[in-house]
Design a protein around this motif. Structure first.
Motif, mmCIF file in Angstrom:
data_model
loop_
_atom_site.group_PDB
_atom_site.id
_atom_site.type_symbol
_atom_site.label_atom_id
_atom_site.label_comp_id
_atom_site.label_asym_id
_atom_site.label_seq_id
_atom_site.Cartn_x
_atom_site.Cartn_y
_atom_site.Cartn_z
ATOM 1 N N LYS A 1 -4.325 -39.251 -24.537
ATOM 2 C CA LYS A 1 -5.633 -39.706 -24.055
ATOM 3 C C LYS A 1 -5.538 -39.990 -22.573
ATOM 4 O O LYS A 1 -4.522 -40.522 -22.099
ATOM 5 N N THR B 1 -8.321 -41.320 -19.530
ATOM 6 C CA THR B 1 -9.646 -41.599 -18.980
ATOM 7 C C THR B 1 -9.546 -42.834 -18.113
ATOM 8 O O THR B 1 -8.630 -43.635 -18.275
ATOM 9 N N PHE C 1 0.377 -52.490 -19.898
ATOM 10 C CA PHE C 1 1.070 -51.281 -20.329
ATOM 11 C C PHE C 1 1.837 -51.644 -21.598
ATOM 12 O O PHE C 1 2.600 -52.629 -21.613
ATOM 13 N N GLN D 1 -7.044 -46.671 -22.052
ATOM 14 C CA GLN D 1 -7.387 -45.703 -21.021
ATOM 15 C C GLN D 1 -6.411 -44.540 -20.991
ATOM 16 O O GLN D 1 -6.789 -43.426 -20.663
ATOM 17 N N GLU D 2 -5.162 -44.817 -21.313
ATOM 18 C CA GLU D 2 -4.189 -43.738 -21.356
ATOM 19 C C GLU D 2 -3.275 -43.914 -22.550
ATOM 20 O O GLU D 2 -2.951 -45.046 -22.939
ATOM 21 N N LYS E 1 -1.963 -47.488 -21.754
ATOM 22 C CA LYS E 1 -2.523 -48.332 -20.707
ATOM 23 C C LYS E 1 -3.820 -48.907 -21.274
ATOM 24 O O LYS E 1 -4.710 -48.157 -21.676
#
Lengths: 154, 154
Positions: A146, A148, B70, B97-98, B111
DNA sequence: TGCAAAGAAGGAAGAATGTTCTGAATGATC
DNA sequence: GATCATTCAGAACATTCTTCCTTCTTTGCA
């Protein structure tokens, strides 16, 4: 610099996060308003710094960036002079997409995007020759599940 | 799907990464070309998927997202079914987000952007109730030194 | 070298969009 | 309830996007 952000602002930002190339009319329709208020609010949010900039998201692999590393850094140096030179080194290196100062026993984390493992090694060698670090651990990403930077405004 | 990307394409992408709101004329002038070829190339790059989408970058703190973590995850489960449900959980959670699958003894890194530490705990509790994980380490960001998703095309 | 094909530059024109302005409506304050 | 300020909806204007065309340069191939 403080700004009052209401529900309509958040809706507009939500739309822009998904697709910033849509027209004002479309966005206005999506958020249940009309062109003028949407335009005024976007302008206001830009001037207040809530909207930083407008960019395109590129496919890293299509451009030859096949490797992505997360780098965990420990250091024994915590003086201002060392930190300044470290921060400057990170800012100047375009491979570094993210850099955070952390709480806890790991001091910094970086996200580094490079062409391949050899390019990462070149980056690593250059970095440790510029600034002293105590311990470095590199985590190699095998798959980007993912990605974003959209904030959950819903 | 393969596409030949030359130097002019890279220059155009570099300009768009910095500011995607500029007009075609301005971009053409910046890269030393004219409107028609720039427009044709942007269209080509979009259709080929090199340009994914166009978004705005927002200031997280201005919108109340004061905490960034993180998350390092180890798991003992590596079957397809577990992985599917894990991936689906990550995709559905907007705080994430990641997410990357890693090589080495740490299996995943996330993240996570949330309002505060309590919101992170809520996320954490929800996640471990959905999928079994062996070990989770959370690194709390104190300072965002750098944040960009621009690729070094220079 | 010469020929054919592809792409670039520059401009024109219609459509779409961005930007500004004005009157009406809404809500707040006293 | 009157006044003031703010916001909204729509019109009007300005700019930009998008397409198309012609000419010119570059590229690739025989």
């Amino acid at each position: 610099m403080n700004i009052r952000i209401d529900d309509l602002d958040r809706k507009i930002l939500g739309e822009l996060q998904v697709d910033a190339s849509r027209s004002l009319d479309e966005i206005a329709k999506s958020v249940g308003s009309s062109k003028t208020p949407v335009w005024n609010r976007i302008k206001k949010l830009r001037e207040a710094g809530v909207i930083r900039n407008q960019t395109v998201n590129l496919d890293p692999e299509a451009l030859g960036f096949e490797a992505c590393f997360f780098v965990l850094i420990r250091t024994s140096e915590h003086e201002a002079a060392w930190q300044d030179s470290f921060l400057r080194a990170l800012q100047e290196r375009p491979e570094v997409q993210e850099a955070h100062r952390l709480a806890g026993d790991i001091d910094y984390i970086l996200k580094v995007r490079v062409q391949n493992a050899r390019a990462y090694d070149a980056f690593y060698q250059a970095l440790i020759s510029e600034v002293r670090v105590y311990n470095v651990t590199a985590l190699l990403s095998m798959e980007e599940i993912k990605s974003t930077n959209a904030l959950p405004l819903g």
